[in-house]
Design an enzyme around this catalytic site. Structure first.
Site, PDB file in Angstrom:
ATOM      1  N   GLY A 178      -5.811  47.400   7.066  1.00 51.55           N
ATOM      2  CA  GLY A 178      -5.951  48.846   7.062  1.00 51.55           C
ATOM      3  C   GLY A 178      -4.667  49.537   6.667  1.00 51.55           C
ATOM      4  N   GLY A 179      -3.580  48.771   6.556  1.00 53.24           N
ATOM      5  CA  GLY A 179      -2.313  49.324   6.095  1.00 53.24           C
ATOM      6  C   GLY A 179      -2.317  49.522   4.592  1.00 53.24           C
ATOM      7  CB  VAL A 180       0.087  51.279   2.351  1.00 55.28           C
ATOM      8  CG1 VAL A 180       0.236  51.497   0.846  1.00 55.28           C
ATOM      9  CG2 VAL A 180       0.069  52.617   3.072  1.00 55.28           C
ATOM     10  CD  GLU A 193      22.785  51.657 -11.321  1.00 57.49           C
ATOM     11  OE1 GLU A 193      23.378  50.629 -10.936  1.00 57.49           O
ATOM     12  OE2 GLU A 193      23.171  52.335 -12.297  1.00 57.49           O
ATOM     13  CG  HIS A 198      26.791  51.996 -10.306  1.00 56.73           C
ATOM     14  ND1 HIS A 198      26.216  50.803 -10.668  1.00 56.73           N
ATOM     15  CD2 HIS A 198      28.011  51.690  -9.808  1.00 56.73           C
ATOM     16  CE1 HIS A 198      27.047  49.808 -10.393  1.00 56.73           C
ATOM     17  NE2 HIS A 198      28.151  50.328  -9.882  1.00 56.73           N
ATOM     18  CB  CYS A 208      29.551  48.862 -13.363  1.00 57.50           C
ATOM     19  SG  CYS A 208      30.903  48.806 -12.155  1.00 57.50           S
ATOM     20  CB  SER A 261      -4.028  44.542   3.216  1.00 57.07           C
ATOM     21  OG  SER A 261      -4.214  45.486   4.251  1.00 57.07           O
ATOM     22  CB  SER A 262      -5.535  49.736   2.071  1.00 58.01           C
ATOM     23  OG  SER A 262      -5.694  49.616   3.469  1.00 58.01           O
TER      24      SER A 262
END
Length: 349
Positions: free
Chosen positions: A233-235, A180, A178, A88, A237-238
């Site tokens: 316990g979330g993705v 992508e 584009h 583009c 930080s785990s």
């Protein structure tokens, strides 16, 4: 066997002219198994040479090449001897800088278009949706009216005669649409042709290799120092906890702030997974009563969010002060959050 250094040897440099889709370009290149990094269009010649790319992609952007002070690609891009793909605005500035011309289009194309394939160069290869046609996503006002010397037109639309162009001798390619975005049905294949067939990159950037690389980098960065991580316990930080533990073992301490707002038994599950099963040192701060007291009577969602954030920081800080010798604080966050939080030059495509 592929070493951690080798997985970034084959690399693509993306110069960002402000398109809202620029991050998608980097994503598609990495999906093709090739390492990429994105920098602003005004990256210095010294830094470009030091990056030592196998190929360069010039992104789209919201500006017009006719505007005073509109961005240009560094001249070294076209003198480095590596393949270049202009998308583009990237096509338009490449055309202007190499002796072509760009003019304001009488028909602005925004959305679905059918591109007629005229010549099958290395970028197009055998790709097609219908016979000798590609289904693409256009987003432009200006258009190339004269291609530079040495270029040939390879695809067009009725309102955009130079939808795809190439100079195969110098390995310069330009596309007005584009590739992508998912709306361009063969877009991933077009980018794959560029990075693999034209730039000669190998598919070394794989999940297994990336994990090994990150672990090695963490060990080198941290050495023998101690690290503290807030574990929810979330993705996010785990994943960080698992990587850090594999890299530095007992040098890692996690603080799990149990605020009493989790799902049923989720607190126990976090402790079982990380402390018992993985052997990570996890300090559980039981702060349910504290959080519920602070939230009592509050009904505004934004006020609740701020209260929870404030209490978490205070509880985490209290636990951190009980620890000795911690040098590093680790944080887990996903890449889109990093981009959203950073100052950005991005605009419309």
């Amino acid at each position: 066997m592929t070493t951690n250094t080798q997985i970034t040897e084959d690399r693509i440099l993306i110069l960002d002219f402000g398109s809202q889709y620029s991050q998608l370009i980097a994503r598609r290149v990495r999906d093709a198994g090739v390492y990429s990094e994105m920098y602003a269009f005004d990256m210095s010649e010294e830094d470009i040479r030091a990056f030592n790319p196998n190929g360069i992609i010039l992104s789209g952007g919201p500006e017009s090449v006719h505007e005073a002070g509109s961005p240009r690609a560094p001249e070294v891009v076209f003198n480095l001897g590596v393949p270049v793909l202009g998308i583009c605005y990237g096509l338009q500035t490449m055309s202007e800088q190499l002796g072509g011309k760009v003019e304001a289009g009488t028909v602005h194309e925004f959305g679905y278009a059918e591109v007629d394939i005229l010549v099958r160069d290395q970028l197009i290869g055998e790709l097609q949706d219908n016979e000798n046609q590609l289904h693409v996503w256009m987003s432009h006002g200006d258009k190339v009216s004269k291609i530079p010397e040495g270029f040939a037109v390879t695809a067009s639309t009725p309102s955009c005669p130079f939808a795809m162009v190439s100079d195969e001798a110098r390995h310069f390619y330009g596309i007005q649409f584009h590739p992508e975005v998912t709306h361009t049905s063969k877009g991933k294949e077009i980018l794959s042709n560029f990075v693999h067939k034209i730039c000669g990159c190998r598919s070394l950037w794989t999940s297994e290799h990336i994990i090994d690389l990150r672990i090695e980098q963490l060990r080198q960065q941290i050495g023998n120092e101690k690290v503290l991580l807030g574990l929810s316990g979330g993705v996010d930080s785990s994943v960080v906890a698992a990587l850090l533990h594999k890299a530095i073992g007992d040098q890692l301490t996690c603080v799990f702030v149990d605020n009493g707002l989790l799902r049923l038994n989720e607190g126990e599950q976090v402790m079982q997974m990380f402390a018992e099963n993985m052997g990570i040192r996890v300090i559980r701060a039981d702060a349910e009563e504290r959080f519920l007291t602070a939230l009592a009577g509050e009904v505004d969602p934004e006020a609740k969010r701020k209260i929870i954030g404030r209490e978490f920081i205070e509880v985490f800080a209290e636990e951190a002060r009980k620890l000795d010798g911690v040098k590093y604080l680790a944080q887990g966050t996903i890449y889109p959050d990093v981009i959203e939080s950073a100052a950005s030059k991005q605009g419309k495509a």
